[in-house]
Design a protein around this motif. Structure first.
Motif, PDB file in Angstrom:
ATOM      1  N   ALA A 354       0.832  -0.983   0.199  1.00 51.94           N
ATOM      2  CA  ALA A 354      -0.220   0.017   0.239  1.00 51.94           C
ATOM      3  C   ALA A 354       1.082   1.077  -0.165  1.00 51.94           C
ATOM      4  CB  ALA A 354      -1.210   0.183   1.134  1.00 51.94           C
ATOM      5  N   THR A 355       0.776   2.421  -0.640  1.00 45.68           N
ATOM      6  CA  THR A 355       1.044   3.186  -0.265  1.00 45.68           C
ATOM      7  C   THR A 355       1.047   4.577   0.726  1.00 45.68           C
ATOM      8  OG1 THR A 355       1.135   3.369  -3.026  1.00 45.68           O
ATOM      9  CG2 THR A 355       1.121   6.223  -1.643  1.00 45.68           C
ATOM     10  N   VAL A 356       2.037   4.769   1.595  1.00 46.91           N
ATOM     11  CA  VAL A 356       1.834   5.538   2.465  1.00 46.91           C
ATOM     12  C   VAL A 356       2.690   6.617   2.296  1.00 46.91           C
ATOM     13  CG1 VAL A 356       2.127   3.229   4.097  1.00 46.91           C
ATOM     14  CG2 VAL A 356       3.752   4.126   3.179  1.00 46.91           C
ATOM     15  N   GLY A 357       2.797   7.380   0.991  1.00 48.72           N
ATOM     16  CA  GLY A 357       3.565   9.053   1.327  1.00 48.72           C
ATOM     17  C   GLY A 357       3.711   8.744   0.137  1.00 48.72           C
ATOM     18  N   VAL A 358       3.303  10.026  -0.240  1.00 51.22           N
ATOM     19  CA  VAL A 358       3.910  10.620  -1.491  1.00 51.22           C
ATOM     20  C   VAL A 358       5.243  11.419  -0.985  1.00 51.22           C
ATOM     21  CG1 VAL A 358       2.743  11.763  -3.270  1.00 51.22           C
ATOM     22  CG2 VAL A 358       1.908   9.672  -2.135  1.00 51.22           C
ATOM     23  N   PHE A 359       5.816  11.604  -1.969  1.00 53.05           N
ATOM     24  CA  PHE A 359       7.300  13.362  -2.500  1.00 53.05           C
ATOM     25  C   PHE A 359       6.717  13.936  -3.857  1.00 53.05           C
ATOM     26  CE2 PHE A 359      10.157  14.686  -3.627  1.00 53.05           C
ATOM     27  CZ  PHE A 359      10.687  16.290  -1.636  1.00 53.05           C
ATOM     28  N   ALA A 360       6.644  15.260  -3.951  1.00 50.32           N
ATOM     29  CA  ALA A 360       6.545  15.872  -5.538  1.00 50.32           C
ATOM     30  C   ALA A 360       7.541  17.028  -5.880  1.00 50.32           C
ATOM     31  CB  ALA A 360       5.582  16.373  -6.087  1.00 50.32           C
ATOM     32  N   LEU A 361       8.332  16.849  -6.037  1.00 49.48           N
ATOM     33  CA  LEU A 361       8.884  18.593  -6.974  1.00 49.48           C
ATOM     34  C   LEU A 361       8.286  19.161  -8.492  1.00 49.48           C
ATOM     35  CD1 LEU A 361      11.533  19.961  -6.131  1.00 49.48           C
ATOM     36  CD2 LEU A 361      12.666  18.190  -7.979  1.00 49.48           C
ATOM     37  N   ASN A 362       7.617  20.390  -8.069  1.00 46.33           N
ATOM     38  CA  ASN A 362       7.181  20.594  -8.744  1.00 46.33           C
ATOM     39  C   ASN A 362       6.260  20.166  -9.876  1.00 46.33           C
ATOM     40  OD1 ASN A 362       9.036  23.210  -8.319  1.00 46.33           O
ATOM     41  ND2 ASN A 362      10.719  22.526  -9.472  1.00 46.33           N
ATOM     42  N   ASN A 363       5.542  19.094  -9.523  1.00 45.09           N
ATOM     43  CA  ASN A 363       4.761  18.098  -9.381  1.00 45.09           C
ATOM     44  C   ASN A 363       3.367  18.574  -8.769  1.00 45.09           C
ATOM     45  OD1 ASN A 363       3.534  17.102 -11.362  1.00 45.09           O
ATOM     46  ND2 ASN A 363       5.175  15.546 -12.230  1.00 45.09           N
ATOM     47  N   PRO A 364       2.862  19.370  -8.939  1.00 39.44           N
ATOM     48  CA  PRO A 364       1.583  19.362  -7.694  1.00 39.44           C
ATOM     49  C   PRO A 364      -0.191  18.811  -8.412  1.00 39.44           C
ATOM     50  CG  PRO A 364       1.549  21.644  -8.837  1.00 39.44           C
ATOM     51  CD  PRO A 364       2.901  21.507  -9.371  1.00 39.44           C
ATOM     52  N   LYS A 365       0.002  18.796  -9.503  1.00 38.04           N
ATOM     53  CA  LYS A 365      -1.713  17.690 -10.374  1.00 38.04           C
ATOM     54  C   LYS A 365      -1.107  16.102  -9.701  1.00 38.04           C
ATOM     55  CE  LYS A 365      -3.682  17.144 -14.541  1.00 38.04           C
ATOM     56  NZ  LYS A 365      -4.516  17.961 -15.998  1.00 38.04           N
ATOM     57  N   LEU A 366       0.181  16.183 -10.253  1.00 42.15           N
ATOM     58  CA  LEU A 366       0.195  14.616  -9.988  1.00 42.15           C
ATOM     59  C   LEU A 366       0.482  14.092  -8.183  1.00 42.15           C
ATOM     60  CD1 LEU A 366       0.246  11.010 -10.903  1.00 42.15           C
ATOM     61  CD2 LEU A 366       2.848  11.921 -11.508  1.00 42.15           C
ATOM     62  N   PHE A 367       0.500  14.461  -7.410  1.00 46.46           N
ATOM     63  CA  PHE A 367       1.281  14.915  -6.468  1.00 46.46           C
ATOM     64  C   PHE A 367      -0.514  14.675  -5.860  1.00 46.46           C
ATOM     65  CE2 PHE A 367       0.624  16.803  -2.581  1.00 46.46           C
ATOM     66  CZ  PHE A 367       1.457  16.315  -1.807  1.00 46.46           C
ATOM     67  N   ASN A 368      -1.499  15.696  -6.232  1.00 51.91           N
ATOM     68  CA  ASN A 368      -2.231  16.320  -5.250  1.00 51.91           C
ATOM     69  C   ASN A 368      -3.589  14.956  -5.647  1.00 51.91           C
ATOM     70  OD1 ASN A 368      -2.487  18.113  -4.307  1.00 51.91           O
ATOM     71  ND2 ASN A 368      -2.713  19.388  -6.199  1.00 51.91           N
TER      72      ASN A 368
END
Length: 380
Positions: A354-368
């Motif tokens: 299961a996914t328990v965390g997300v990190f993004a650099l300059n990619n707010p759309k996919l992050f959200n």
């Protein structure tokens, strides 16, 4: 409940006041703040406000309409010195007191200081930001002790002003405990790409007029020194209150203390779920806790529990870093869009499939999109 005292004129304090009214409370609300200022937003202090591109008015958390609708009794420029639950009283530094049937603790904390660094700047309040902004004149050399979020954001702002900056960090890479080594290396790369000298694995011993002294005896020349080494929860005024404190005010999963008429929100709140305690120093956390804490305060018992999102963001140089969830050491990190060498990517942590965390650099759309279905562990 005829009167509620909110101790701390912070974001958490404002959200508490707003939730009281939103949940139908029509009694008196006293907002006590140690600073003389009306409540203001803190994230811009290390960014646009420090750079001089945002005005004081843009920081205000309450506009004229809010002030009218919330009908708050402000006690600003005074510090809470004691809580007397038996007398239902909050004592104040000016000798006065506030009688309250319910208390919301939103005192946050104070910037941690280092021995031997008398005269260094910290950045916690608007007055701190004004003092540091005045010192950042053309040509000064800036040394920043600590490469956490605040240190990195101040470094970014200083570089935008054309100043020479060196960041001194005790860890092998910045933010390793939060992000892990692979993503911490991305943060180190941002410093390098924008002309900031990052020196990791170093220990500082103090500062003088020439700059910062290191444990190996060397000197880092600097005209302005900033320490960004965390904060200390403001709980000293609760001595003798009967409340359990220690790295914050101890509360249950509903943000309620051992006294049902006292709740805590924000940076000062050390909440427990399934025997595990944690304190989050994030803007989102302070905002998200208010509905749960106020519902339980008005109910007189814990009826709702708080589920943290773990969301935090940081603007550093040309990058917006976003993190959500609760990754732990041992979780599997993978990149779902881009890679750590690119200027835009998204990575996820997985545990037991299961996914328990997300990190993004300059990619707010996919992050959200990816953060929405995050599984939040029961013990946080």
């Amino acid at each position: 409940m005829k009167r509620v005292a909110i101790v701390g004129a912070s974001l958490a304090g404002v959200r508490a006041a707003q939730e009281l009214r939103a949940q139908g409370y029509d009694g008196g609300v006293v907002l006590i703040g140690e600073e003389a200022h009306l409540p203001y937003d803190r994230p811009p202090l290390s960014k646009a406000f420090l750079a001089g591109t945002a005005e004081r008015a843009s920081l205000e958390l309450l506009d004229a309409g809010d002030l009218a609708s919330l009908a708050l009794d402000f006690r600003l420029g005074v510090r809470a010195t004691a809580l007397e639950p038996g007398n239902r009283r909050v004592l104040l530094s000016d000798g006065g007191s506030v009688h309250a049937d319910g208390v919301v603790i939103t005192t946050g904390g104070r910037a941690r200081t280092l021995p031997g660094f008398e005269g260094a700047h910290t950045l916690r309040t608007i007055d701190d930001a004004l003092a540091l902004r005045a010192a950042l004149v053309p040509g000064v050399r800036v040394a920043i002790v600590g490469a956490g979020f605040i240190g990195a954001e101040v470094a970014s702002t200083c570089r935008s002003l054309g100043l020479d900056v060196v960041v001194l960090e005790a860890l092998p890479l910045p933010l390793t405990p939060v992000l892990g080594p692979e993503l911490a290396a991305v943060c180190a790369r941002l410093h390098a790409e924008h002309g900031t000298e990052l020196r990791c694995g170093v220990s500082v011993t103090g500062m003088d007029a020439a700059g910062v002294r290191l444990a190996d005896g060397s000197l880092v020349p600097a005209d302005v020194v900033v320490t960004g080494v965390g904060m200390i929860p403001a709980t000293d005024w609760l001595a003798g209150s009967g409340l359990k404190v220690g790295n914050g005010v101890h509360i249950d999963a509903g943000l309620v203390t051992d006294l049902p008429q006292v709740v805590a929100i924000g940076d000062v709140a050390h909440y427990h779920a399934n025997g595990v305690g944690r304190r989050h120093e994030h803007w989102t956390n302070a905002s998200e806790q208010a509905p749960v804490a106020i519902a339980n305060l008005l109910a007189g018992r814990t009826e709702r529990t708080y589920t943290p999102s773990g969301y935090v963001w940081s603007d550093q140089y040309s990058g917006r870093l976003q993190l959500a969830g609760h990754p732990r050491p041992g979780d599997t990190l993978s990149f779902v869009d881009g890679d750590p060498a690119s200027s835009s990517f998204v990575a996820v942590w997985a545990r037991e499939g299961a996914t328990v965390g997300v990190f993004a650099l300059n990619n707010p759309k996919l992050f959200n999109r990816l953060r929405r279905p995050l599984r939040v562990p029961a013990a946080v």
